[in-house]
Each structure stands twice: as structure tokens, then as C-alpha cells.
Motif scaffolding. Structure first.
Motif, short mmCIF file in Angstrom:
data_model
loop_
_atom_site.label_atom_id
_atom_site.label_comp_id
_atom_site.label_asym_id
_atom_site.label_seq_id
_atom_site.Cartn_x
_atom_site.Cartn_y
_atom_site.Cartn_z
N VAL A 19 0.84 -1.21 0.00
CA VAL A 19 0.00 0.00 0.00
C VAL A 19 0.88 1.26 0.00
N PHE A 20 2.02 1.20 0.68
CA PHE A 20 2.96 2.33 0.67
C PHE A 20 3.43 2.64 -0.74
N GLY A 101 -8.95 4.20 -5.74
CA GLY A 101 -10.05 4.96 -5.16
C GLY A 101 -11.06 4.07 -4.47
N MET A 102 -11.35 2.91 -5.08
CA MET A 102 -12.30 1.99 -4.48
C MET A 102 -11.74 1.38 -3.19
N LEU A 103 -10.44 1.13 -3.17
CA LEU A 103 -9.81 0.59 -1.96
C LEU A 103 -10.04 1.53 -0.78
N VAL A 104 -9.81 2.82 -1.00
CA VAL A 104 -9.96 3.79 0.09
C VAL A 104 -11.42 3.97 0.47
N ALA A 146 -2.90 4.76 6.70
CA ALA A 146 -1.60 5.27 7.13
C ALA A 146 -0.49 5.01 6.10
N PRO A 147 -0.31 3.77 5.61
CA PRO A 147 0.76 3.56 4.62
C PRO A 147 0.51 4.30 3.31
N LEU A 148 -0.75 4.42 2.90
CA LEU A 148 -1.06 5.16 1.68
C LEU A 148 -0.71 6.63 1.85
N ALA A 149 -1.09 7.21 2.99
CA ALA A 149 -0.77 8.61 3.26
C ALA A 149 0.73 8.82 3.37
N ALA A 150 1.44 7.87 3.99
CA ALA A 150 2.90 7.99 4.12
C ALA A 150 3.56 7.99 2.75
#
Length: 287
Positions: A19-20, A101-104, A146-150
Motif C-alpha cells: 500500500v505504501f 479509489g475503491m480501496l480507500v 496510514a501507509p497510503l498517506a505515508a
């Protein structure tokens, strides 16, 4: 730390790392891709949050399923998509905006829909089922948000570094995932065989095939949308499903049934992807 705990930790790190890498490649437009397409968003939510739970209810009512199988399928039907899917079919590793987008969206929506769905199932099955929003929120935040935002922050403030991180982080994550899955299979293969009877395999096949068909149909005419929704509808977040099952039935062992689902789902999903990729070739050959 036990071997089982190490395996779970390795798989969790692999998912977080994957995801990161999505965050390293994602843009704000990617995250809002599905929001700007309300029709596609509505069909996606319908496929994953309405059709599949109703299918599981039918399986539980009409098939004489063992309790672990019924519980796992119920938990899977209301869990969001796994964080390993948002990649473009024809460009290995690149991010599909619709999938991301669907994941989030589905991860955030699940904080509300999972407890509501369990309340409905409690009424239908006349069994007390529960899921605290705090537990779902923790998984969603630590494994997805969190990992996506990081990754997006690194891409924003270190744009020269971000592209060089994608491949090595993805490779380490994939290695951890493969090792973790192999160790998990080695430790549970006998239990998997024992759990395969009593309509269990048939129910899992029905769940996965129905998810592929429903998702492909509701995904619309765009091949990438159809493929992503098909895979997302059939494949669900194993960590959330296991947490739901263990919370409501702490004395049961659900890991073998869940691993059996992952095996069946992987095989059928690969067959679907192969079929999906062959369609343009077949159509061009026909011309």
C-alpha cells in the motif's frame, strides 16, 4: 514470538509495504477517480455490499455448511477489498486509479457498514453477532490509510526519492508475502484438508465465481473497470474477515477455512485474468 505470530507479522508488513508503494505513485486525482463517477461507485458498492452478502445468506440457508465455513463466508461477504489489488492489468506495478479509489472508499465505508451488516445477520440467523467499529477502524487505518498517506507524503516532499523506492519496497513486500503464505500453508495443510468437506469447497467456489460474474457485469463496458470490480467482489480483506470471525466465535479455528478460500480464490482469479486478457486477442483474431 511464536512462528504463527511471525507469519502474521510478515504478511501484515507485506501488505503495508504494498500500500505504501501505491501512495508513492498515487495522485489526488487517483483517489477521487471513483468519486467523480457516481454511477460506477454505486454499482461497486451494490456488488460488494449488497449482492454478495445476500448470496452468502442463501448459501447458509440452503447448504448444510459447517459453522466455520458459514462464519468465514459471512465475514468475507461484508469485508472490503484486499489492499493487493489496485494494479493495472497490463502494466505490472502501476496503479489503477479506479482500484485505488475503491480501496480507500470501501475501507472507510466498512467502518460503518460492517457493524450494520452484522446487526442484520444477527436478526436473520438469530445469533448474537457483533463487531466494534474501533477494531475495524484500527485495521483500516494501520493497513490502508496510514501507509497510503505515508507514501503520498514521501512523493510530495521527496519527489526524486519516491520513484526509486517503488521497486525495492514492492520486491521486499512480495518476498515477505510469499514466504509468509508458504509457511502458513505448511503449518495448516492438514487442517485445510479436514475443512474441505461438507459443502465447504462448493460454497467457496460459488462465492468466488458469483463475485467474478457480478463484478464483471456491474463493472460496465470498460474492460479495466469490469476486471477490477470482478476481482474486488470475489476477493476480500482476509485480516478483517478473520478479526470478525474470531471476535464472534473465539473458540473456533477459522484459519484453515480462510486459507482454503484464499487458495480457491487465487486459482479462479488467475483463470479469470487469463480469460480477460485473451478477449482482445480473440476479438482481433476474429476480425
Amino acid at each position: 514470538m511464536t512462528t504463527a505470530a511471525l507469519v502474521v507479522l510478515a504478511i501484515q508488513i507485506a501488505i503495508v509495504g504494498t500500500v505504501f508503494t501505491y501512495g508513492l505513485q498515487a495522485t489526488r486525482g487517483d483517489l477521487l477517480y471513483i468519486v467523480h463517477r457516481p454511477g460506477l461507485l454505486l454499482r461497486s458498492l451494490m456488488a460488494m455490499l449488497c449482492v454478495m452478502p445476500m448470496l452468502v445468506v442463501a448459501c447458509v440457508y440452503f447448504l448444510d455448511l459447517p459453522q466455520p465455513t458459514a462464519v468465514v463466508l459471512t465475514a468475507l461477504a461484508i469485508s472490503p477489498m484486499p489492499p493487493l489489488l489496485p494494479r493495472k492489468q497490463r502494466k505490472a506495478g502501476s496503479v489503477a486509479p479506479y482500484g485505488l479509489g475503491m480501496l480507500v472508499v470501501l475501507a472507510l465505508v466498512s467502518i460503518v457498514t460492517v457493524p450494520l451488516s452484522l446487526t442484520l445477520f444477527s436478526w436473520l440467523f438469530e445469533q448474537p453477532l457483533k463487531a466494534g467499529p474501533a477494531a475495524i477502524t484500527k485495521i483500516v487505518l494501520t493497513m490502508i490509510v496510514a501507509p497510503l498517506a505515508a507514501g503520498m507524503l514521501v512523493s510530495r516532499f521527496a519527489p526524486r526519492v519516491a520513484p526509486h523506492l517503488v521497486v525495492p519496497v514492492r520486491r521486499v513486500a512480495m518476498l515477505l508475502l510469499i514466504v509468509g503464505v508458504l509457511v502458513l500453508l505448511a503449518g495448516t495443510w492438514r487442517a485445510i484438508g479436514a475443512s474441505a468437506g461438507h459443502w465447504t469447497v462448493l460454497a467457496i467456489v460459488i462465492f468466488v465465481v458469483a463475485g467474478l460474474i457480478v463484478g464483471h457485469w456491474l463493472g460496465g463496458p470498460e474492460p479495466e473497470h469490469a476486471a477490477m470490480l470482478a476481482l474486488s467482489t470475489a476477493s476480500r480483506h482476509p485480516a478483517i474477515a478473520l478479526a470478525l470471525a474470531a471476535t464472534n466465535y473465539p473458540g473456533e479455528k477459522f484459519a484453515p477455512t480462510l486459507v482454503l478460500y484464499l487458495i480457491v480464490c487465487t486459482i479462479l482469479a488467475l483463470l479469470y485474468v487469463k480469460w480477460q486478457r485473451s478477449r482482445p486477442a480473440l476479438s482481433s483474431g476474429a476480425r
